[in-house]
Each structure stands twice: as structure tokens, then as C-alpha cells.
Scaffold this active site. Structure first.
Site, PDB file in Angstrom:
ATOM      1  N   GLY A   3      -0.030  -8.709   4.585  1.00 35.28           N
ATOM      2  CA  GLY A   3       0.417  -9.079   3.277  1.00 35.28           C
ATOM      3  C   GLY A   3      -0.335  -7.639   2.913  1.00 35.28           C
ATOM      4  CB  ILE A  35      -4.712  -7.184   0.549  1.00 33.99           C
ATOM      5  CG1 ILE A  35      -4.592  -7.800  -1.093  1.00 33.99           C
ATOM      6  CG2 ILE A  35      -6.021  -7.491   1.006  1.00 33.99           C
ATOM      7  CD1 ILE A  35      -5.680  -8.799  -1.255  1.00 33.99           C
ATOM      8  N   GLY A  86      -3.840 -14.333   1.573  1.00 34.01           N
ATOM      9  CA  GLY A  86      -3.773 -14.669   0.503  1.00 34.01           C
ATOM     10  C   GLY A  86      -5.119 -15.051  -0.478  1.00 34.01           C
ATOM     11  CG  HIS A 134      19.683  19.126  -7.155  1.00 36.88           C
ATOM     12  ND1 HIS A 134      19.467  18.164  -6.206  1.00 36.88           N
ATOM     13  CD2 HIS A 134      20.006  20.095  -6.892  1.00 36.88           C
ATOM     14  CE1 HIS A 134      19.710  19.438  -4.828  1.00 36.88           C
ATOM     15  NE2 HIS A 134      19.920  20.996  -5.591  1.00 36.88           N
ATOM     16  CD  GLU A 149       1.170 -12.708   9.028  1.00 31.74           C
ATOM     17  OE1 GLU A 149       0.095 -12.037   8.068  1.00 31.74           O
ATOM     18  OE2 GLU A 149       1.321 -13.855   8.755  1.00 31.74           O
ATOM     19  CB  ALA A 195      -6.296  -9.552   3.207  1.00 31.43           C
TER      20      ALA A 195
END
Ligand code: FAD
Ligand code: NAD
Length: 479
Positions: free
Chosen positions: A190, A192, A278, A451, A211, A276
Site C-alpha cells: 500500500g 506506506i 493497513g 509555459h 503483498e 505495513a
């Protein structure tokens, strides 16, 4: 003796301190209670965001980005950076200085606005009575016409990887490393995991991110997520999807993580491990059984669209209620609530909350993703612009990424803006303003942009919605 206020705010994180200061600005007699103490044991305001969240992580991200740029990119533009080195304790001390000065600033703002502050734990009972246990053990009883709960969130811990304080840490521990870990494991890809993984990867760690989900950044537009995955891979961040961590064991100065993926069970050793996975709402020691405030099934304080709880006159805002756990979302909820208490009628547009991941390239978005529009059957047009075609990005030697606008097929109203590239954390504000004002892609196309700037990419993406972009080959063109 009970002290009476118009508004009592519980928690001085971004949601709470915005509510308290705005309440005082509106002429309400406001109190704010917070129990956070720093490493030295002194009371401190700013909550997760200022102490162990947004600000310290961005300090480390900015420092480590400057380092890696000097190391890898300066040569190409004619700057010699021989003998470059990183002093990790100095980087951490710089981050701590920023935290100290900002948190002191919040205390100063509370004082100058006339907010009465209490340093200790607040416990809410029936009838908006708040018992405060101050840090010295003494107690005070307060009462108010309105109470705003802003007690925030804490990291989720997983039984398979209990924190050890040094080897296995949460995000707070990962902001304190005094040296660069050789091999760094991170559980969770995520915001973090990716941000802290980037910091230590840039400084030389071999980073492996484990993950559980099969999909990378499922909340982001999937075209952006694919580009992000490609860039992180180039940076040698090893992100392994579909990987479930089942256990860990610490021996000496190493941790061995056990996980399962498509091929079965595996083990991998790291010098440090960041969990990490959640954050969860924080309501410990907050609510008396007769407070009348209900929690939902996930432990968040239950509120309606206006952040009112089930108890009359009691509101809740920020991470402790539904919605994305983002500082700016909590800030705006805090302000909305006290302005309504003061008789004004603001509303918060939950469809216009920007999200940013502060990696490099940065990822930012607001509104609907393309996959959401597809699954809801909405017909839309897409306009996108690659940063490789931006003169300013080329001048800065940083041309990664693109800007993409999704607009309603019939009305041309902007439904979503998605970006990946340098500084898109700043550029996304233009998309948010456009959506907040109900703009069409054509409105952005008719607006003049300075610009050369990166924001011209947004202008070109807006023109590309109807095939009018100047600096790219348009696939379809409407007159
Ligand atoms: P918090 O900031 O958690 O504050 C709650 C406060 O309430 C605390 O000070 C606590 O002491 C106090 N409190 C709790 N219970 C009581 C009680 N009973 N009595 C008295 N006081 C109490 N968000 C972003 O938008 N951008 C980012 O870049 C970002 N980066 C992050 C990086 C990290 C590493 C982490 C961990 C989070 C990050 N976040 C970021 C999320 C952000 O920090 C939170 O969304 C935000 O802090 C929530 O604000 P809050 O006021 O609701 O709660
Ligand atoms: P997150 O929910 O964004 O990500 C956690 C990840 O961990 C998820 O992808 C999840 O699938 C994975 N996971 C959960 N259990 C796992 C397991 N056992 N094994 C492997 N993977 C597992 O949470 P986070 O990154 O911890 O961040 C917490 C909150 O803080 C978020 O709500 C985020 O919005 C906020 N935050 C925001 C920012 C920002 O705005 N830039 C930065 C940091 C944090």
C-alpha cells in the site's frame, strides 16, 4: 467542578486540530484534548500525521530522492557528485527537527486562537460529559453542547509477525532506522509499503515487498498502476504479488519470514521487516457504555454523511470514521462539522478527495478510475498526455509518466484525473479544482497554462479528450 464549553474536540491530529482552531475562529468556546507524548515524554499535538505519518515520511522521501538523484542522474546533466555519501543519523535528526518545529507550531496556533488545551486521555460519557485524565494523574470533568471525536487510527498488527521493537517494526519504527538495512522485507504494497520501501531502496537496501493481493494498487487507475509497477521494478524494488505471509522467526539480528505464493511455501531472511498492512480506527478507552456512540462492524465510529454519530451533538471525523484514511479528508471533515455547529451549511464532496503516493515517480488521482467507469457501464472519453512530450519535463531530465483525463461522453464533464510522474502531487490539485467546479474537459482546454510547466500536460490531456492536443498525434479528432 464541571467546566463548560461550546465544543470539545477529542484528538489533536489533523482532523481534530483543524476542528478546534476553526471552532475558535467562529467564536465558539473550544477545548481540545490529546494524549500523545513524544520520545522525551512531553505532550505534543499533530497526531499521527505530524509525528509519525505524512510529514516525517515525506522528509525521508525528499532527502532520499535528492540522494539518489545526485547519485544516478546528476552526471547526465553535467553535475559531478563524486564522494557522495548518506549520513542516516543526520537525515533522521533533520526529520525529527521538522516534526518538532511543526508540532510546536500547532500548539502555538491553538493558543493564539484561544483553544483551551488539555494533555491527557478523554473518556466520553452520556450527555456530552468528558472525563479527562491528565498526564499527571489528576482528573477534570468537561461538558459541551457539541463534541467532535477525532481519535484517529493505529497500525494493524498481524499475529504472524509480532513487532519486536528493532527487527520487526511498523511504519513508526521504520522512520527511525539509524542505518541502512542490507535486506529489507516489507509486508504490504500500500502507500506506506511503497513510500518507506522507496526511502530505504534509494539509500541502498535490497527491498522485497510481499503483498497478499494479486493486483497491484487496486484502488488506482490500472493503467497508472501498471506504469508504477514498471518504474518500481526498474528501481530494483522487488514487489511480489499474491504472497501471503504466514509466520516469522527472529534469530540474532535476522528475521526469517515464511510465506506462501503460487509455488507453495517459502522462507526468506531479512535484516529488518516492516509490517505495513493497513491501519485501524482507534477508540481504546474513549467511550463509556452510556455514551450513545455506536461503532460499525469494522470498529469505525458510525456516522452519517454530515459526520454525526448516533449520540445527539456528538460528531466524529478523520481516520476514526469511514472513508479514506487521509489527513486532508479528516481536516475538511473537522472544518465542515464545526462550521455546521456554528450554523453554517457546508457539505463535503467525497467524490473529490485526491489521493497521492509520494514515490518517484509520484502517483496521484481524483475521481473515478477507468476500470470503475467500465464496470458501471458509463460511456466516457479519454485524453492522455505523456510527460515525455513535455518540454519542461525534458528540461528537467525527468520524463517518466503521463496525465490522463476521463470525461463523460455526452456532457464532457470530468469524471476522473489520473497522473504518474514528477511533482504530480502538486499537479493533481488542478484536477481537483476542475472537478469541484464541475468543469468539462473543454473548460480546461480553454484555460491558459503557463509555459513551460508540467501543468501544461493537464492542458494537453484535456485537449486530447476531443482530439485537439498539439504536441501528440491524436487518434480521434472532433472539430
Ligand atoms: P490522528 O492523526 O491519528 O490523530 C488522532 C489523535 O487523537 C492523536 O494525537 C491521539 O493521541 C489522539 N487521541 C486518541 N484517543 C484519544 C483519547 N481518548 N483522548 C485524547 N486524545 C486521544 N495521509 C495523507 O493524507 N498523506 C500522507 O502523505 C500520509 N502519509 C502517511 C504516512 C504514514 C507513515 C502514516 C502512518 C500515515 C500517513 N497518512 C497520510 C495518514 C494520516 O497520517 C492520517 O490519515 C491522519 O493522521 C488522520 O488524522 P486524524 O486526526 O483522524 O487522526
Ligand atoms: P493499505 O491498506 O493502503 O495497504 C496495506 C496493504 O497490505 C494492502 O495492499 C493489503 O492487501 C496488504 N496486506 C494486508 N495483510 C497482508 C498480509 N498478511 N500479507 C501481505 N500483504 C498484506 O495500508 P498502509 O499502506 O499500511 O497505509 C495505511 C493507511 O495510511 C492507508 O489508509 C493510507 O491511505 C494511509 N497512508 C496514506 C499515505 C498517502 O496519502 N501518501 C501514505 C501512507 C499512509
Amino acid at each position: 467542578m464541571t467546566k463548560k464549553f461550546d465544543v470539545i474536540v477529542i484528538g489533536a491530529g489533523p482532523a481534530g486540530y483543524h476542528a478546534a482552531i476553526r471552532a475558535a475562529q467562529l467564536g465558539l468556546n473550544a477545548a481540545c484534548i490529546d494524549k500523545w507524548v513524544n520520545k522525551q515524554g512531553n505532550p505534543i499535538y499533530g497526531g499521527t500525521c505530524l509525528n509519525v505519518g505524512c510529514i516525517p515520511s515525506k522528509s525521508l522521501l525528499d532527502t532520499s530522492h535528492k540522494y539518489i538523484e545526485a547519485k544516478e542522474d546528476f552526471g547526465a546533466i553535467g553535475i559531478k557528485s563524486k564522494g557522495l555519501d548518506i549520513d542516516v543519523p543526520a537525515m533522521i535528526a533533520h526529520k525529527d527537527d521538522i516534526v518538532e518545529s511543526l508540532t510546536k507550531g500547532i500548539a502555538g496556533l491553538m493558543k493564539s486562537n484561544g483553544v483551551t488545551t488539555y494533555d491527557g486521555n478523554a473518556h466520553l460519557g452520556a450527555g456530552r460529559v468528558v472525563d479527562v485524565t491528565l498526564h499527571d494523574g489528576s482528573t477534570e470533568t468537561l461538558e459541551a453542547d457539541s463534541v467532535v471525536i477525532a481519535t484517529g487510527s493505529v497500525s494493524v498488527e498481524i499475529p504472524s509477525c509480532p513487532l519486536t521493537g528493532e527487527i520487526i517494526v511498523d511504519s513508526t519504527g521504520a522512520l527511525q532506522f539509524q542505518s541502512v538495512p542490507k535486506r529489507l522485507g516489507i509486508i504490504g504494497a500500500g502507500a506506506i509499503g511503497l513510500e518507506l520501501g522507496s526511502v530505504w531502496n534509494r539509500l541502498g537496501s535490497e527491498v522485497v515487498v510481499l503483498e497478499a493481493l494479486e493486483e497491484f494498487l487496486p484502488m488506482a487507475d490500472q493503467q497508472v498502476a501498471r506504469e508504477a509497477a514498471k518504474q518500481f521494478k526498474k528501481q530494483a524494488m522487488d514487489i511480489r504479488l499474491g504472497t501471503k505471509v504466514t509466520g516469522s522467526s527472529v534469530k540474532g539480528k535476522k528475521v526469517t519470514v515464511t510465506y506462501t505464493d503460487m509455488e507453495g511455501e517459502k522462507n526468506e531472511a531479512f535484516d529488518r521487516l516492516i509490517v505495513a498492512v493497513g491501519r485501524k480506527p482507534y477508540t481504546e478507552n474513549l467511550l463509556a457504555p452510556d455514551s450513545g456512540v455506536d461503532l460499525d462492524e469494522r470498529g469505525f465510529i458510525y456516522v452519517n454523511d454530515l459526520c454525526l454519530t448516533n449520540a445527539p451533538g456528538v460528531y466524529a471525523v478523520g481516520d476514526v470514521v469511514r472513508g479514506p484514511m487521509l489527513a486532508h479528508k479528516g481536516m475538511e471533515e473537522g472544518i465542515m462539522v464545526v462550521e455546521r455547529i456554528a450554523g453554517q451549511k457546508p457539505l463535503l464532496d467525497y467524490d473529490c478527495i485526491p489521493s497521492v503516493i509520494y514515490t518517484h515517480p509520484e502517483v496521484a488521482w481524483v475521481g473515478k478510475t477507468e476500470q470503475e467507469l467500465k464496470s458501471s457501464g458509463d460511456s466516457y472519453n479519454v485524453g492522455s498526455f505523456p510527460m515525455a512530450a513535455s518540454g519542461r519535463a525534458m528540461a528537467a531530465n525527468d520524463t517518466t509518466g503521463f496525465i490522463k483525463i476521463l470525461a463523460d461522453d455526452k456532457t464532457d464533464r470530468i469524471l476522473g484525473v489520473h497522473m504518474i510522474g514528477a511533482h504530480v502531487s502538486e499537479l493533481i490539485a488542478e484536477g481537483v479544482i476542475a472537478m469541484e467546479f464541475g468543469s468539462c474537459a473543454e473548460d480546461l482546454g480553454l484555460t491558459m497554462f503557463a509555459h513551460p510547466t508540467l501543468s501544461e500536460g493537464l492542458h494537453e490531456a484535456a485537449l486530447a479528450v476531443s482530439g485537439h492536443a498539439i504536441h501528440i498525434a491524436n487518434r480521434k479528432r472532433k472539430k
